[in-house]
Design a protein around this motif. Structure first.
Motif, PDB file in Angstrom:
ATOM      1  N   LYS A  81     -24.671  -2.425   4.094  1.00 37.34           N
ATOM      2  CA  LYS A  81     -25.818  -3.160   4.613  1.00 37.34           C
ATOM      3  C   LYS A  81     -27.022  -3.029   3.677  1.00 37.34           C
ATOM      4  CE  LYS A  81     -28.006  -4.208   8.943  1.00 37.34           C
ATOM      5  NZ  LYS A  81     -29.413  -3.934   8.627  1.00 37.34           N
ATOM      6  N   GLY A 126     -30.864  -2.603   2.631  1.00 33.75           N
ATOM      7  CA  GLY A 126     -32.024  -1.917   3.192  1.00 33.75           C
ATOM      8  C   GLY A 126     -31.697  -0.701   4.027  1.00 33.75           C
ATOM      9  N   SER A 127     -30.507  -0.121   3.847  1.00 32.07           N
ATOM     10  CA  SER A 127     -30.138   1.014   4.702  1.00 32.07           C
ATOM     11  C   SER A 127     -30.670   2.347   4.176  1.00 32.07           C
ATOM     12  CB  SER A 127     -28.618   1.072   4.871  1.00 32.07           C
ATOM     13  OG  SER A 127     -27.988   1.131   3.625  1.00 32.07           O
ATOM     14  N   GLY A 128     -31.156   2.366   2.950  1.00 28.41           N
ATOM     15  CA  GLY A 128     -31.678   3.621   2.394  1.00 28.41           C
ATOM     16  C   GLY A 128     -30.836   4.175   1.257  1.00 28.41           C
ATOM     17  N   LYS A 129     -29.963   3.334   0.679  1.00 28.49           N
ATOM     18  CA  LYS A 129     -29.112   3.777  -0.436  1.00 28.49           C
ATOM     19  C   LYS A 129     -29.947   4.231  -1.632  1.00 28.49           C
ATOM     20  CE  LYS A 129     -27.130  -0.261  -0.657  1.00 28.49           C
ATOM     21  NZ  LYS A 129     -27.714  -0.834   0.552  1.00 28.49           N
ATOM     22  N   THR A 130     -30.851   3.362  -2.063  1.00 29.63           N
ATOM     23  CA  THR A 130     -31.630   3.681  -3.261  1.00 29.63           C
ATOM     24  C   THR A 130     -32.497   4.914  -3.023  1.00 29.63           C
ATOM     25  OG1 THR A 130     -31.616   1.396  -3.999  1.00 29.63           O
ATOM     26  CG2 THR A 130     -33.398   2.782  -4.842  1.00 29.63           C
ATOM     27  N   ASP A 181     -27.541  -1.665  -9.454  1.00 24.43           N
ATOM     28  CA  ASP A 181     -28.069  -2.782  -8.674  1.00 24.43           C
ATOM     29  C   ASP A 181     -28.918  -3.680  -9.576  1.00 24.43           C
ATOM     30  OD1 ASP A 181     -29.315  -4.498  -6.904  1.00 24.43           O
ATOM     31  OD2 ASP A 181     -29.668  -2.949  -5.393  1.00 24.43           O
ATOM     32  N   GLN A 204     -31.222  -5.464  -8.865  1.00 23.09           N
ATOM     33  CA  GLN A 204     -32.643  -5.352  -8.484  1.00 23.09           C
ATOM     34  C   GLN A 204     -33.361  -4.241  -9.252  1.00 23.09           C
ATOM     35  OE1 GLN A 204     -33.230  -6.020  -3.850  1.00 23.09           O
ATOM     36  NE2 GLN A 204     -31.364  -4.837  -4.174  1.00 23.09           N
ATOM     37  N   PRO A 261     -26.242  -3.820  -2.468  1.00 20.08           N
ATOM     38  CA  PRO A 261     -25.756  -4.063  -1.106  1.00 20.08           C
ATOM     39  C   PRO A 261     -24.603  -5.063  -1.103  1.00 20.08           C
ATOM     40  CG  PRO A 261     -27.835  -5.219  -1.493  1.00 20.08           C
ATOM     41  CD  PRO A 261     -27.572  -4.385  -2.709  1.00 20.08           C
ATOM     42  N   ARG A 275     -33.706   6.869   7.808  1.00 21.30           N
ATOM     43  CA  ARG A 275     -34.782   6.136   8.493  1.00 21.30           C
ATOM     44  C   ARG A 275     -34.756   6.385   9.990  1.00 21.30           C
ATOM     45  NH1 ARG A 275     -36.195   1.020   5.693  1.00 21.30           N
ATOM     46  NH2 ARG A 275     -36.309   0.291   7.803  1.00 21.30           N
ATOM     47  N   PRO A 296     -35.647  11.599   8.292  1.00 22.57           N
ATOM     48  CA  PRO A 296     -36.625  10.942   9.166  1.00 22.57           C
ATOM     49  C   PRO A 296     -37.400   9.840   8.451  1.00 22.57           C
ATOM     50  CG  PRO A 296     -37.412  13.110   8.506  1.00 22.57           C
ATOM     51  CD  PRO A 296     -36.037  12.962   7.936  1.00 22.57           C
ATOM     52  N   MET A 297     -37.800   8.860   9.218  1.00 24.46           N
ATOM     53  CA  MET A 297     -38.701   7.802   8.752  1.00 24.46           C
ATOM     54  C   MET A 297     -40.037   8.447   8.423  1.00 24.46           C
ATOM     55  SD  MET A 297     -38.211   4.579   8.675  1.00 24.46           S
ATOM     56  CE  MET A 297     -38.643   2.982   9.206  1.00 24.46           C
ATOM     57  N   SER A 298     -40.567   8.183   7.258  1.00 19.98           N
ATOM     58  CA  SER A 298     -41.866   8.772   6.929  1.00 19.98           C
ATOM     59  C   SER A 298     -42.550   7.942   5.868  1.00 19.98           C
ATOM     60  CB  SER A 298     -41.663  10.204   6.414  1.00 19.98           C
ATOM     61  OG  SER A 298     -42.824  10.640   5.750  1.00 19.98           O
TER      62      SER A 298
END
Ligand SMILES: Nc1ncnc2c1ncn2[C@@H]1O[C@H](COP(=O)(O)OP(=O)(O)OP(=O)(O)O)[C@@H](O)[C@H]1O
Ligand SMILES: [Mg+2]
Length: 193
Positions: free
Chosen positions: A9, A11-15, A38, A40, A79, A125, A153-155
């Motif tokens: 997916k 935007g899941s936090g791979k990078t 990537d 990008q 992705p 996240r 955690p999201m931060s």
């Protein structure tokens, strides 16, 4: 050692996971390459000193050749079902699956797990106020308890570090999580022989 960061997916936090684990390795004095596959180039923009951006790579052999000169090579993948991601999974000594905790993320993870058998699953996240994240974490840990790491955690420090091309503040909650996840990766490597 080649460590591939995978996740179907966007935007899941791979990078973020690839960069923060590479920064953690560098902070420990390990000779680490962050191989950015990537197009990008997000990992390279964040950590140019650690990275090589080679989005044209298509085979596991090419990846192994690039990674060979380094103690640890952490690979950030694009992705979706990009050929670079498949090659990086094939070449890897260890595969780290990254997933968010929303319903779409869980679907993406199930899809990924049909194709690969990861060594660790990193939930990212995580918003402690969202019941859906709590339920997803519970479901993950009851199904794959031996593989699931502590959640990141999201931060706001994550986006700030990215904008500053910096590492996470060492005492911040996401830095603590990535430090523990790096320890877990080294433990998996040791147990694999
Ligand atoms: N723990 C976190 N806290 C806050 N924001 C985060 C966290 N992890 C990732 N993000 C943010 O979420 C967004 C997506 O993260 P990231 O770029 O790591 O995902 P990705 O899986 O690599 O995306 P893509 O599929 O586009 O390559 C970014 O804006 C990033 O800064
Ligand atoms: Mg990315």
């Amino acid at each position: 050692m080649l460590i591939t960061i995978a996740g179907t997916k966007g935007g899941s936090g791979k990078t973020t996971t690839a960069v923060c684990l590479a920064q953690e390795a560098a902070a420990r004095g390990i000779d680490v390459l962050l191989l950015d596959l990537d197009p990008q180039g997000t990992a390279t923009d964040w950590a140019p000193d650690l990275s090589k951006h080679l989005a044209g790579i298509r085979t596991g052999a090419e990846i192994r050749q690039v990674g060979a000169g380094h103690e640890v090579c952490i690979i950030d993948t694009p992705p979706g079902a990009a050929p670079q991601a498949a090659a990086a999974i094939e070449a890897a000594d260890l595969v780290v699956a990254v997933t968010g905790l929303g319903p779409g993320d869980m679907k993406g993870l199930q899809h990924l797990l049909r194709m690969v058998d990861p060594d660790l699953i990193v939930p990212t996240r995580r918003d402690g106020r969202r019941a859906i994240h709590k339920h997803a974490l519970h479901a993950l840990s009851s199904r794959w308890s031996h593989l699931v790491t502590e959640p990141v955690p999201m931060s706001a420090v994550v986006e700030r570090a990215q904008a500053d091309q910096a590492a996470l503040p060492p005492l911040s909650p996401p830095a603590n999580a990535y430090r523990a996840i790096f320890d877990q990766l080294m433990a998996v490597r040791a147990s694999n022989g």
